[in-house]
Design an enzyme around this catalytic site. Structure first.
Site, PDB file in Angstrom:
ATOM      1  N   SER A  65       0.979  -1.320  -0.175  1.00  0.00           N
ATOM      2  CA  SER A  65       0.092  -0.001   0.004  1.00  0.00           C
ATOM      3  C   SER A  65       0.684   1.457   0.289  1.00  0.00           C
ATOM      4  O   SER A  65       1.609   1.438  -1.037  1.00  0.00           O
ATOM      5  CB  SER A  65      -0.837  -0.083   1.224  1.00  0.00           C
ATOM      6  OG  SER A  65      -1.822   1.026   1.175  1.00  0.00           O
ATOM      7  N   ASP A 284      -1.719   1.429  -3.718  1.00  0.00           N
ATOM      8  CA  ASP A 284      -2.195   0.482  -4.177  1.00  0.00           C
ATOM      9  C   ASP A 284      -3.856   0.686  -4.730  1.00  0.00           C
ATOM     10  O   ASP A 284      -4.765  -0.077  -4.842  1.00  0.00           O
ATOM     11  CB  ASP A 284      -2.504  -0.884  -3.307  1.00  0.00           C
ATOM     12  CG  ASP A 284      -3.033  -0.825  -2.104  1.00  0.00           C
ATOM     13  OD1 ASP A 284      -3.233   0.453  -1.494  1.00  0.00           O
ATOM     14  OD2 ASP A 284      -3.476  -1.732  -1.223  1.00  0.00           O
ATOM     15  N   SER A 505      -0.368   1.095  17.704  1.00  0.00           N
ATOM     16  CA  SER A 505      -0.645   0.905  16.083  1.00  0.00           C
ATOM     17  C   SER A 505      -0.793  -0.667  15.719  1.00  0.00           C
ATOM     18  O   SER A 505       0.000  -1.209  16.372  1.00  0.00           O
ATOM     19  CB  SER A 505       0.601   1.677  15.434  1.00  0.00           C
ATOM     20  OG  SER A 505       0.641   1.051  14.393  1.00  0.00           O
TER      21      SER A 505
HETATM   22  C1  16G Z   1      -4.145  -0.726   8.026  1.00  0.00           C
HETATM   23  C2  16G Z   1      -5.656  -0.706   7.676  1.00  0.00           C
HETATM   24  C3  16G Z   1      -6.402   0.626   7.600  1.00  0.00           C
HETATM   25  C4  16G Z   1      -5.930   1.335   8.896  1.00  0.00           C
HETATM   26  C5  16G Z   1      -4.524   1.162   9.252  1.00  0.00           C
HETATM   27  C6  16G Z   1      -4.152   1.685  10.754  1.00  0.00           C
HETATM   28  C7  16G Z   1      -6.831  -2.330   6.114  1.00  0.00           C
HETATM   29  C8  16G Z   1      -6.831  -2.926   4.853  1.00  0.00           C
HETATM   30  N1  16G Z   1      -5.755  -1.398   6.367  1.00  0.00           N
HETATM   31  O1  16G Z   1      -3.524  -0.031   6.837  1.00  0.00           O
HETATM   32  O2  16G Z   1      -7.650   0.217   7.604  1.00  0.00           O
HETATM   33  O3  16G Z   1      -6.415   2.475   9.169  1.00  0.00           O
HETATM   34  O4  16G Z   1      -3.799  -0.150   9.033  1.00  0.00           O
HETATM   35  O5  16G Z   1      -2.886   1.531  10.957  1.00  0.00           O
HETATM   36  O6  16G Z   1      -7.253  -2.648   7.130  1.00  0.00           O
HETATM   37  P1  16G Z   1      -2.324   1.756  12.453  1.00  0.00           P
HETATM   38  O7  16G Z   1      -2.797   0.546  13.118  1.00  0.00           O
HETATM   39  O8  16G Z   1      -0.752   1.637  12.374  1.00  0.00           O
HETATM   40  O9  16G Z   1      -2.694   2.922  12.863  1.00  0.00           O
HETATM   41 MG    MG Z   2      -3.834   1.028   0.429  1.00  0.00          MG
END
Ligand code: 16G
Ligand code: MG
Length: 539
Positions: A65, A284, A505
């Protein structure tokens, strides 16, 4: 299936030892050098998953991504194009963490046994990847595990993530009444463009749209889509920017939806001129952010919250005009990161119920399924609108009582085809936004006028042990470490219209703190104070 064949194939794809791998919100994602063995093992799991689901096709997407070019990732798509069922994330994690090739194969058979999977039945997997060079080698690892498990396999090569989700659903619904579309990339373009024409219903898009494609897969794919689009029919003219996929190092570099959202500024290049309409996709093409540079006030961003409110208000109006109010339930799904003003606008002004879920597309998607029309977006620009089978049926079969009702029903029906029903899709969402702005006759500025965002700040906090932080109430409160939330609450109380929360996170080794308040300086100050509390409790 032959144990020795699986073992021999596995030995060509070592796992990097001494690491703990976890199937997270975005599958497995890390430096591409660590992913060869991981991808092989994800192939094994998809072979099992397909057989468990009576030979339906499973998708595997290779992408990281919005991460830098050196990273990559691998995730599994279920037959209807949604994310891998959560119970299976545990199986994925266990398979990938098997310490030796022998233990891996043992675990594979044990899993098949406990899940009552008939290994002699047929299985089928399709794959896609973004433009990262490492994707090519990782696909080989995947192909090896599918060959070793006698699983039919089709490599669709370079795709956006939402295209792979689309194809997976198309294959599994082919020849049924719920058929989702033609099983090809061209089928995807034709479906979207045709639905775009229908949804505009004679209206025209005004003003050129500049699209920053993050130098990722969205660039070439948007260009392909435009070959199927006749701008004389719609007025939509697109300038594709940042579509260099030949130099991997520029992927997501100072551009793209994640850059624009987190830095709250336009891509470094090309520089948007004041007044131009812009949007950015991520690497992506499953996230979308709109913006423009105002000649007087500068950069203004329309993020996922704005797209959600725009879609919800438009669709709710259509439902009313179509005479379907009270018959179809509409709801909006957000996460704690949604700006408080957007939540208030939806609940109080649009009178639409709002549900808050934990971060991660699967949670939002799941919650959206319980409505006839479920609008879900993360503030970062990932989201879509899901229509129930009932809703789609009503749009097609209800007898219109007036030309206005017919117009509304036709538009709703076209939106059902235009909006990707499997996952957030930046290209499809972009066409949806263009349709809505054309119907309303709105500029980006008109769209922005609907409500005023509360100033907010997101801070990344490095802590000794992020796992100490556990949340409750859809991540809006910390349950652990003990007393940490009390301290946060005490600070928040000192500010006007303020809200703040902290969570670990799911994709990085850090905690994130979000704060919003009535003024910029209050939001900044609050974020820093809460960050200091988190740091102190972080071990
Ligand atoms: C991932 C998630 C996205 C979320 C992000 C949070 C999918 C496909 N992607 O990229 O939705 O906003 O994680 O990231 O579910 P973080 O947990 O590092 O804050
Ligand atoms: Mg993406």
């Amino acid at each position: 299936m032959d144990r020795d064949a699986i073992l021999a194939a596995s030995k060509k794809h070592d796992i990097v030892p001494g690491r703990v791998y976890k199937y997270g919100t975005a599958g497995f994602r890390m430096n591409a050098d660590l992913l060869d063995g991981v991808t092989f093992r994800v192939g094994l799991l998809s072979a099992l998953r397909s057989r468990k689901l009576n030979g339906q096709t499973i998708g595997v997407m290779i992408t990281a991504s919005h991460n830098p070019a050196v990273d990559n990732g691998v995730k599994i798509v279920d037959p209807m194009g949604d994310m891998l069922e959560q119970e299976w994330e545990v199986h994925a994690t266990n398979l990938v963490n098997a310490p030796s090739h022998e233990e891996l194969v043992d675990y594979f058979y044990k899993l098949a046994d406990s899940l009552k999977i008939d290994l002699t039945s047929p299985g089928k997997v399709i794959a896609g990847r973004d433009t990262r060079p490492s994707g090519k080698t990782l696909v080989t690892a995947l192909a090896d595990s599918l060959a070793a498990t006698n699983t039919a396999y089709t490599d669709f090569k370079i795709l956006t993530t939402p295209q792979l989700h689309y194809l997976t659903r198309c294959i599994n619904t082919a020849g049924t009444p719920g058929s989702y579309g033609e099983v090809s990339e061209v089928g995807y373009y034709k479906k979207l463009v045709e639905a775009f024409y229908r949804a505009l219903h004679g209206r025209r898009v005004s003003g050129k749209l500049n699209v920053d494609c993050a130098n990722g897969v969205g660039g070439p794919k948007l260009t392909e889509l435009l070959k199927h689009h006749d701008s004389s029919k719609t007025g939509l003219e697109v300038r594709v920017a940042n579509d260099d996929v030949l130099r991997p190092e520029v992927l997501n570099l100072d551009c793209g939806a994640d850059f624009v959202k987190t830095r709250q500024r336009a891509p470094a290049s090309p520089k948007p001129a004041p007044g131009e309409r812009w949007c950015s996709l991520d690497g992506d093409a499953d996230r979308l952010i709109y913006y423009w540079i105002d000649p007087d006030t500068g950069f203004f961003m329309l993020d996922g919250d704005r797209i959600a409110t725009l879609a919800a208000s438009f669709i709710a109006d259509l439902i009313r005009t179509a005479g379907l109010e009270g018959q179809l339930r509409i709801g909006l799904i957000q996460t704690a990161y949604a700006n408080g003003s957007s939540t208030k606008y939806v609940e109080q002004h649009l009178q639409i119920p709002v549900v808050c879920t934990p971060t991660g597309v699967k949670h939002l998607h799941h919650a959206a399924c319980s409505y006839d029309i479920g609008v879900y977006f993360e503030a970062n620009g990932h989201g879509t609108v899901l229509f129930s089978q009932d809703a789609l049926q009503v749009f097609k079969t209800k007898e219109p009582q007036s030309p206005a009702q017919k117009d509304a029903l036709d538009t709703l029906s076209a939106l059902g085809d235009l909006i990707n029903q499997t996952v957030g899709d930046a290209i499809s969402d972009m066409l949806m936004v263009e349709v809505i702005l054309a119907h309303k006759g709105w500029s980006l500025r008109d769209w922005a006028m609907t409500y005023q965002d509360l100033p907010n700040r997101l801070v990344r906090v490095e802590v000794g042990n992020k796992d100490l932080f556990r949340t409750t109430d859809a991540e809006r409160k910390l349950s652990h470490p003990e007393h940490c939330q009390d301290e946060i609450d005490k600070v928040v109380k000192k500010y006007t219209n303020a809200r703040s929360f902290a969570r670990a996170s799911g994709t990085e080794n850090a905690c994130r703190v979000y704060a919003e308040a009535a003024t910029r300086s209050e939001a900044d100050e609050l974020a820093n104070k809460v960050a200091a509390i988190v740091k102190a409790y972080g071990g």
